[in-house]
Design an enzyme around this catalytic site. Structure first.
Site, PDB file in Angstrom:
ATOM      1  N   ASN A  54       7.153  -5.935  12.600  1.00 47.96           N
ATOM      2  CA  ASN A  54       8.520  -6.149  12.141  1.00 47.96           C
ATOM      3  C   ASN A  54       8.820  -5.267  10.934  1.00 47.96           C
ATOM      4  O   ASN A  54       9.862  -5.420  10.306  1.00 47.96           O
ATOM      5  CB  ASN A  54       8.741  -7.626  11.753  1.00 47.96           C
ATOM      6  CG  ASN A  54       8.788  -8.506  12.984  1.00 47.96           C
ATOM      7  OD1 ASN A  54       9.497  -8.202  13.939  1.00 47.96           O
ATOM      8  ND2 ASN A  54       8.017  -9.583  12.982  1.00 47.96           N
ATOM      9  N   HIS A  57       9.325   0.450   8.195  1.00 46.73           N
ATOM     10  CA  HIS A  57       8.636   1.645   7.673  1.00 46.73           C
ATOM     11  C   HIS A  57       7.477   2.031   8.591  1.00 46.73           C
ATOM     12  O   HIS A  57       7.262   3.201   8.886  1.00 46.73           O
ATOM     13  CB  HIS A  57       8.079   1.379   6.272  1.00 46.73           C
ATOM     14  CG  HIS A  57       9.118   1.026   5.276  1.00 46.73           C
ATOM     15  ND1 HIS A  57       9.945   1.952   4.684  1.00 46.73           N
ATOM     16  CD2 HIS A  57       9.483  -0.169   4.758  1.00 46.73           C
ATOM     17  CE1 HIS A  57      10.764   1.356   3.850  1.00 46.73           C
ATOM     18  NE2 HIS A  57      10.503   0.060   3.871  1.00 46.73           N
ATOM     19  N   ASP A  60      -3.148  -3.622  11.370  1.00 45.52           N
ATOM     20  CA  ASP A  60      -3.253  -4.421  10.155  1.00 45.52           C
ATOM     21  C   ASP A  60      -3.902  -3.545   9.096  1.00 45.52           C
ATOM     22  O   ASP A  60      -4.810  -2.754   9.404  1.00 45.52           O
ATOM     23  CB  ASP A  60      -4.059  -5.699  10.386  1.00 45.52           C
ATOM     24  CG  ASP A  60      -3.750  -6.737   9.305  1.00 45.52           C
ATOM     25  OD1 ASP A  60      -2.566  -6.915   8.963  1.00 45.52           O
ATOM     26  OD2 ASP A  60      -4.690  -7.356   8.785  1.00 45.52           O
ATOM     27  N   GLY A 106       5.349  -0.883   0.322  1.00 50.34           N
ATOM     28  CA  GLY A 106       4.156  -1.610  -0.098  1.00 50.34           C
ATOM     29  C   GLY A 106       3.572  -1.070  -1.398  1.00 50.34           C
ATOM     30  O   GLY A 106       4.282  -0.900  -2.403  1.00 50.34           O
ATOM     31  N   TYR A 107       2.287  -0.775  -1.385  1.00 53.04           N
ATOM     32  CA  TYR A 107       1.576  -0.320  -2.581  1.00 53.04           C
ATOM     33  C   TYR A 107       1.707   1.197  -2.818  1.00 53.04           C
ATOM     34  O   TYR A 107       1.054   1.740  -3.712  1.00 53.04           O
ATOM     35  CB  TYR A 107       0.083  -0.662  -2.457  1.00 53.04           C
ATOM     36  CG  TYR A 107      -0.221  -2.153  -2.445  1.00 53.04           C
ATOM     37  CD1 TYR A 107      -0.476  -2.847  -3.629  1.00 53.04           C
ATOM     38  CD2 TYR A 107      -0.294  -2.878  -1.248  1.00 53.04           C
ATOM     39  CE1 TYR A 107      -0.777  -4.210  -3.618  1.00 53.04           C
ATOM     40  CE2 TYR A 107      -0.589  -4.244  -1.229  1.00 53.04           C
ATOM     41  CZ  TYR A 107      -0.830  -4.897  -2.421  1.00 53.04           C
ATOM     42  OH  TYR A 107      -1.124  -6.243  -2.414  1.00 53.04           O
ATOM     43  N   ASP A 108       2.512   1.883  -2.007  1.00 51.60           N
ATOM     44  CA  ASP A 108       2.605   3.348  -2.112  1.00 51.60           C
ATOM     45  C   ASP A 108       2.857   3.875  -3.533  1.00 51.60           C
ATOM     46  O   ASP A 108       2.271   4.893  -3.913  1.00 51.60           O
ATOM     47  CB  ASP A 108       3.695   3.890  -1.170  1.00 51.60           C
ATOM     48  CG  ASP A 108       3.205   4.027   0.268  1.00 51.60           C
ATOM     49  OD1 ASP A 108       1.982   3.912   0.494  1.00 51.60           O
ATOM     50  OD2 ASP A 108       4.035   4.248   1.156  1.00 51.60           O
ATOM     51  N   LYS A 138       2.405  12.218   3.739  1.00 53.55           N
ATOM     52  CA  LYS A 138       1.675  10.938   3.728  1.00 53.55           C
ATOM     53  C   LYS A 138       1.006  10.719   5.089  1.00 53.55           C
ATOM     54  O   LYS A 138      -0.184  10.422   5.168  1.00 53.55           O
ATOM     55  CB  LYS A 138       2.615   9.766   3.399  1.00 53.55           C
ATOM     56  CG  LYS A 138       1.898   8.414   3.464  1.00 53.55           C
ATOM     57  CD  LYS A 138       2.791   7.194   3.341  1.00 53.55           C
ATOM     58  CE  LYS A 138       1.992   5.919   3.656  1.00 53.55           C
ATOM     59  NZ  LYS A 138       2.800   4.710   3.760  1.00 53.55           N
ATOM     60  N   HIS A 152      -4.270   6.349   5.906  1.00 50.12           N
ATOM     61  CA  HIS A 152      -5.024   5.404   6.721  1.00 50.12           C
ATOM     62  C   HIS A 152      -4.353   5.203   8.082  1.00 50.12           C
ATOM     63  O   HIS A 152      -4.975   5.341   9.126  1.00 50.12           O
ATOM     64  CB  HIS A 152      -5.101   4.072   5.954  1.00 50.12           C
ATOM     65  CG  HIS A 152      -3.781   3.662   5.347  1.00 50.12           C
ATOM     66  ND1 HIS A 152      -3.125   4.431   4.414  1.00 50.12           N
ATOM     67  CD2 HIS A 152      -2.959   2.613   5.591  1.00 50.12           C
ATOM     68  CE1 HIS A 152      -1.979   3.872   4.091  1.00 50.12           C
ATOM     69  NE2 HIS A 152      -1.852   2.763   4.803  1.00 50.12           N
TER      70      HIS A 152
HETATM   71  P1  IMP Z   1       0.138  -5.420   6.839  1.00 49.09           P
HETATM   72  O1  IMP Z   1      -0.659  -4.483   7.664  1.00 49.09           O
HETATM   73  O2  IMP Z   1       1.602  -5.288   7.176  1.00 49.09           O
HETATM   74  O3  IMP Z   1      -0.363  -6.830   6.902  1.00 49.09           O
HETATM   75  O4  IMP Z   1       0.051  -4.900   5.360  1.00 49.09           O
HETATM   76  C1  IMP Z   1      -0.744  -5.500   4.357  1.00 49.09           C
HETATM   77  C2  IMP Z   1      -0.219  -5.108   3.004  1.00 49.09           C
HETATM   78  O5  IMP Z   1      -0.474  -3.730   2.767  1.00 49.09           O
HETATM   79  C3  IMP Z   1       1.280  -5.302   2.789  1.00 49.09           C
HETATM   80  O6  IMP Z   1       1.466  -5.712   1.472  1.00 49.09           O
HETATM   81  C4  IMP Z   1       1.859  -3.932   3.005  1.00 49.09           C
HETATM   82  O7  IMP Z   1       3.047  -3.725   2.268  1.00 49.09           O
HETATM   83  C5  IMP Z   1       0.740  -3.055   2.506  1.00 49.09           C
HETATM   84  N1  IMP Z   1       0.704  -1.790   3.235  1.00 49.09           N
HETATM   85  C6  IMP Z   1       0.478  -1.599   4.556  1.00 49.09           C
HETATM   86  N2  IMP Z   1       0.528  -0.293   4.862  1.00 49.09           N
HETATM   87  C7  IMP Z   1       0.808   0.341   3.695  1.00 49.09           C
HETATM   88  C8  IMP Z   1       1.012   1.714   3.374  1.00 49.09           C
HETATM   89  O8  IMP Z   1       0.970   2.624   4.208  1.00 49.09           O
HETATM   90  N3  IMP Z   1       1.277   1.980   2.079  1.00 49.09           N
HETATM   91  C9  IMP Z   1       1.344   1.016   1.118  1.00 49.09           C
HETATM   92  N4  IMP Z   1       1.182  -0.276   1.375  1.00 49.09           N
HETATM   93  C10 IMP Z   1       0.917  -0.612   2.659  1.00 49.09           C
END
Ligand code: IMP
Length: 197
Positions: A13, A16, A73, A154-156, A176, A181
């Site tokens: 969902n 990005h 994930d 997110g943490y970017d 990026k 990852h």
């Molecule tokens: P999830 O895979 O959506 O569960 O992401 C776990 C956490 O990592 C969330 O807080 C996301 O915002 C963060 N996250 C996932 N992918 C990225 C990324 O590419 N850059 C920065 N934060 C990320």
């Protein structure tokens, strides 16, 4: 959209992530969103590993809609925090926290800490013709002392990948994606799909 390409649903969902996946897989497969298949489920992420959570999401969509699909994930592993927040990265600052809350807590925990090395890891789970496949991608780097840049999510703004002096949030999306990852895991997914489709 190229109608000659196979279609595959990305079980996320996160707009990005969808945008990143479409850019990375362009010309190979048409990536459909959950919205495009009429799915508005809030899929639970209850596993204790990245692979476990990616599989939960992919299996949910595959069993409910009978479509080829993939899910990812991601976790941020910080060395000085013994690998935290890891699989709990999304809820680091609490159940309904925002990315800004997570970053605030991370910077607070690393305040005065010299070792700021960290790693992002993604596991992508693919279900193609009823068979499950996993692809992993990771990137090492460090956590900056302040937020830098406005791109990404997110943490970017606090993650600076190795061999770079700018954060993911300061990079062009294609830069990026070429080292991230998720970019690395999806490159493996793309190679697999191109050989098996
Ligand atoms: P999830 O895979 O959506 O569960 O992401 C776990 C956490 O990592 C969330 O807080 C996301 O915002 C963060 N996250 C996932 N992918 C990225 C990324 O590419 N850059 C920065 N934060 C990320």
């Amino acid at each position: 959209m190229n109608s000659n390409l196979p279609e595959i649903v990305f079980a996320t969902n996160n707009p990005h992530k969808l945008e990143e996946a479409r850019a990375i897989l362009a010309g190979m497969v048409n990536v459909l969103s959950l919205e495009q298949i009429g799915c508005h489920d809030d899929i639970p992420e209850t596993a204790e590993t990245l692979a476990g959570n990616a599989l939960i999401k992919a299996r949910w969509i595959n069993s409910k809609y009978g479509v080829d699909c993939f899910a990812d994930d991601t976790g941020l592993m910080v060395d000085a925090l013994d690998g935290a927040p890891g699989v709990y990265s999304a809820r680091f600052a609490g159940k309904h926290c925002s990315p800004a809350d997570n970053i605030r807590l991370l910077l607070e925990k690393l305040n005065g800490v010299d070792n700021r090395s960290a790693k992002f890891s993604t596991v992508v789970a693919l279900i193609l013709d009823g068979r499950e496949h996993l692809f992993e991608g990771s990137v090492s780097g460090h956590i900056a002392k302040d937020l830098k840049g406005a791109a990404g999510f997110g943490y970017d703004p606090v993650f600076v990948p190795e061999n770079s002096d700018i954060s993911f949030a300061e990079m062009k999306p294609e830069d990026k994606n070429s080292i991230s990852h998720r970019g690395r895991a999806m490159a493996k997914l793309a190679e697999f799909i191109s050989k098996n489709r």
